[in-house]
Design a protein around this motif. Sequence first.
Motif, PDB file in Angstrom:
ATOM      1  N   PHE A   1       0.735  -0.931  -0.005  1.00 41.02           N
ATOM      2  CA  PHE A   1       0.007   0.132   0.051  1.00 41.02           C
ATOM      3  C   PHE A   1       0.896   1.292  -0.110  1.00 41.02           C
ATOM      4  O   PHE A   1       0.339   2.426   0.022  1.00 41.02           O
ATOM      5  CB  PHE A   1      -0.972   0.049   1.333  1.00 41.02           C
ATOM      6  N   SER A   2       1.974   1.176   0.095  1.00 39.07           N
ATOM      7  CA  SER A   2       2.986   2.258   0.243  1.00 39.07           C
ATOM      8  C   SER A   2       3.128   3.347  -1.097  1.00 39.07           C
ATOM      9  O   SER A   2       3.483   4.259  -0.989  1.00 39.07           O
ATOM     10  CB  SER A   2       4.234   1.928   0.818  1.00 39.07           C
TER      11      SER A   2
ATOM     12  N   ALA B   1       2.623   3.436   9.927  1.00 38.96           N
ATOM     13  CA  ALA B   1       3.858   3.163   9.199  1.00 38.96           C
ATOM     14  C   ALA B   1       3.670   3.785   7.761  1.00 38.96           C
ATOM     15  O   ALA B   1       4.482   4.480   7.100  1.00 38.96           O
ATOM     16  CB  ALA B   1       3.834   1.830   9.081  1.00 38.96           C
ATOM     17  N   LEU B   2       2.447   3.836   7.300  1.00 38.16           N
ATOM     18  CA  LEU B   2       2.286   4.119   5.812  1.00 38.16           C
ATOM     19  C   LEU B   2       2.175   5.995   5.965  1.00 38.16           C
ATOM     20  O   LEU B   2       2.617   6.524   4.865  1.00 38.16           O
ATOM     21  CB  LEU B   2       1.008   4.067   5.364  1.00 38.16           C
ATOM     22  N   MET B   3       2.153   6.594   6.929  1.00 36.50           N
ATOM     23  CA  MET B   3       1.627   8.020   7.075  1.00 36.50           C
ATOM     24  C   MET B   3       3.226   8.391   7.724  1.00 36.50           C
ATOM     25  O   MET B   3       3.400   9.739   7.853  1.00 36.50           O
ATOM     26  CB  MET B   3       0.757   8.190   8.198  1.00 36.50           C
ATOM     27  N   GLY B   4       4.263   7.524   7.795  1.00 37.19           N
ATOM     28  CA  GLY B   4       5.563   7.961   7.958  1.00 37.19           C
ATOM     29  C   GLY B   4       5.924   8.020   9.521  1.00 37.19           C
ATOM     30  O   GLY B   4       6.957   8.536   9.748  1.00 37.19           O
TER      31      GLY B   4
ATOM     32  N   LEU C   1       6.566  -1.372  12.091  1.00 32.76           N
ATOM     33  CA  LEU C   1       6.490  -1.581  10.458  1.00 32.76           C
ATOM     34  C   LEU C   1       7.412  -0.258   9.717  1.00 32.76           C
ATOM     35  O   LEU C   1       7.737  -0.469   8.772  1.00 32.76           O
ATOM     36  CB  LEU C   1       5.076  -1.534  10.574  1.00 32.76           C
ATOM     37  N   GLY C   2       7.026   0.693  10.225  1.00 34.73           N
ATOM     38  CA  GLY C   2       7.725   2.021   9.533  1.00 34.73           C
ATOM     39  C   GLY C   2       9.300   1.911   9.356  1.00 34.73           C
ATOM     40  O   GLY C   2       9.860   2.244   8.445  1.00 34.73           O
TER      41      GLY C   2
ATOM     42  N   ASN D   1      -2.998   8.705  -7.962  1.00 33.52           N
ATOM     43  CA  ASN D   1      -2.721  10.042  -8.017  1.00 33.52           C
ATOM     44  C   ASN D   1      -3.705  10.700  -7.160  1.00 33.52           C
ATOM     45  O   ASN D   1      -4.256  11.858  -7.628  1.00 33.52           O
ATOM     46  CB  ASN D   1      -2.941  10.937  -9.475  1.00 33.52           C
ATOM     47  N   ALA D   2      -3.586  10.312  -5.729  1.00 35.24           N
ATOM     48  CA  ALA D   2      -4.747  11.114  -4.969  1.00 35.24           C
ATOM     49  C   ALA D   2      -4.038  11.175  -3.489  1.00 35.24           C
ATOM     50  O   ALA D   2      -2.932  10.442  -3.246  1.00 35.24           O
ATOM     51  CB  ALA D   2      -5.805  10.064  -4.740  1.00 35.24           C
ATOM     52  N   PRO D   3      -4.345  11.920  -2.658  1.00 34.77           N
ATOM     53  CA  PRO D   3      -3.868  12.333  -1.350  1.00 34.77           C
ATOM     54  C   PRO D   3      -3.935  10.802  -0.637  1.00 34.77           C
ATOM     55  O   PRO D   3      -4.814  10.063  -0.586  1.00 34.77           O
ATOM     56  CB  PRO D   3      -4.639  13.149  -0.392  1.00 34.77           C
ATOM     57  N   LEU D   4      -2.670  10.547   0.182  1.00 35.07           N
ATOM     58  CA  LEU D   4      -2.783   9.219   0.915  1.00 35.07           C
ATOM     59  C   LEU D   4      -3.683   9.072   1.952  1.00 35.07           C
ATOM     60  O   LEU D   4      -4.203   7.989   2.005  1.00 35.07           O
ATOM     61  CB  LEU D   4      -1.179   8.850   1.515  1.00 35.07           C
ATOM     62  N   GLN D   5      -3.984   9.956   2.557  1.00 32.99           N
ATOM     63  CA  GLN D   5      -4.780  10.060   3.867  1.00 32.99           C
ATOM     64  C   GLN D   5      -6.437   9.483   3.179  1.00 32.99           C
ATOM     65  O   GLN D   5      -6.963   8.614   3.803  1.00 32.99           O
ATOM     66  CB  GLN D   5      -4.946  11.504   4.462  1.00 32.99           C
ATOM     67  N   ASP D   6      -6.666  10.132   2.023  1.00 29.97           N
ATOM     68  CA  ASP D   6      -7.976   9.730   1.411  1.00 29.97           C
ATOM     69  C   ASP D   6      -8.307   8.513   1.051  1.00 29.97           C
ATOM     70  O   ASP D   6      -9.234   7.951   0.942  1.00 29.97           O
ATOM     71  CB  ASP D   6      -8.202  10.624   0.275  1.00 29.97           C
TER      72      ASP D   6
END
Length: 400
Positions: A326-327, A353-356, A361-362, A334-339
């Motif tokens: 999912f990273s 982890a995906l949000m940095g 996991l991060g 081409n869309a914001p990760l949070q959305d």
Amino acid sequence: MQNAYHLGRQPILNRQQELVAYELLFRNSSQRNEAIVPDDFLATLDVIQHAFSTLGASSVLGDKLGFINVNADLLMSDVLELLPPKQVVLEILETVEITPAIIERCLALKKKGFKLALDDIIHLGDAQRAILPHLCFAKLEVMGMSSAQMRRLMSELRAYPLQILAEKVDSPEQHQLCMKLGFDLFQGYYFAKPTILSGSKPQPSQMALLRLLGLINSNADNSEIETAFKHSPDLTINLLKLVNSVGASSPKKIDSLSAAITVLGRRQLGRWIHLLVYVQQSGKAINNNPLVQTAAIRGKFMELLALKQKPNNQSFADQAFMVGMFSLIDVFFNAPLQDLLEPLNLSDDVKDALMGKSNLLGNLLAQALLTEDNTPDANTNPPCDFEALLNAMSWANELG
């Protein structure tokens, strides 16, 4: 036809010229009754999708057997477990090298109820003889084969408990000779050319597939998964067809989403959705799409690192794989990760982890990114796990 599907279906007859089975064949179009197959693996995935999901086994096969070509990669894949074993004959292509691992896999599939066939036999070597005791069918391509050659093969094959099928029987003379030699089953243009079943297939959106994968992977309630399906009528129809195909031996038909999800199970449902994703990608193979390939390598690499870090924690490894896969979805869509993450119902650890954010996991994701950004060498800190990286690259190439 946009988003069209094409499926070839050729009859297989017994000695009384009664229909007993169909071979299901990949076709590129409804105009030409032939196949241009760039990739055996993807071609058979296409056949499986159309026969058992888009159309449904009852429409395509009725109560007959269905022969499906499988190469070595597909034979070893758990995708086959989506199929109804009592109705499917796995036809091992002549390109498959018969190794001890292949024979072991065939035995496992046989225990699950699958019937096995060996395709296009023109001679018997030690490898073929090793697998013959485990087969239900042997197919001889009789076109271009002399009667003496056929007689020798028939004599040897009769020592095994299997049915012998004459393939590419194209004339009454060939049919009469094959009858005289004692063939059990027959297939070829003399009886019928393959019928092409065509239509327009709905393409479920990739976002809907990702949302469903996220629900399954995050162990969501069945009611949540059911709601997601209700928002995608095309997926719902295909799911019901699939479950009724897989459960063809059951007298009770599945006619509700909740029953379908329960009968199929989470693991099988996840495999089916992955299969849909692969089929959607078949116009552009994974190894030709650098973004998809990077995500696949990253996910597998992180899974392998997680297993080394916590050898007995498969749940942690599954989460690591998910983070890697999912990273790249913000780049891919081409869309914001949070959305994009919001509808996936991911666990906090995965989402962080995906949000940095920095967690176990991060840290694994950071290690994977470092490996991609730099040429790995012995001085990389932490040192690059070359074995895991090579295994991940090999796995991604096999997907392609």
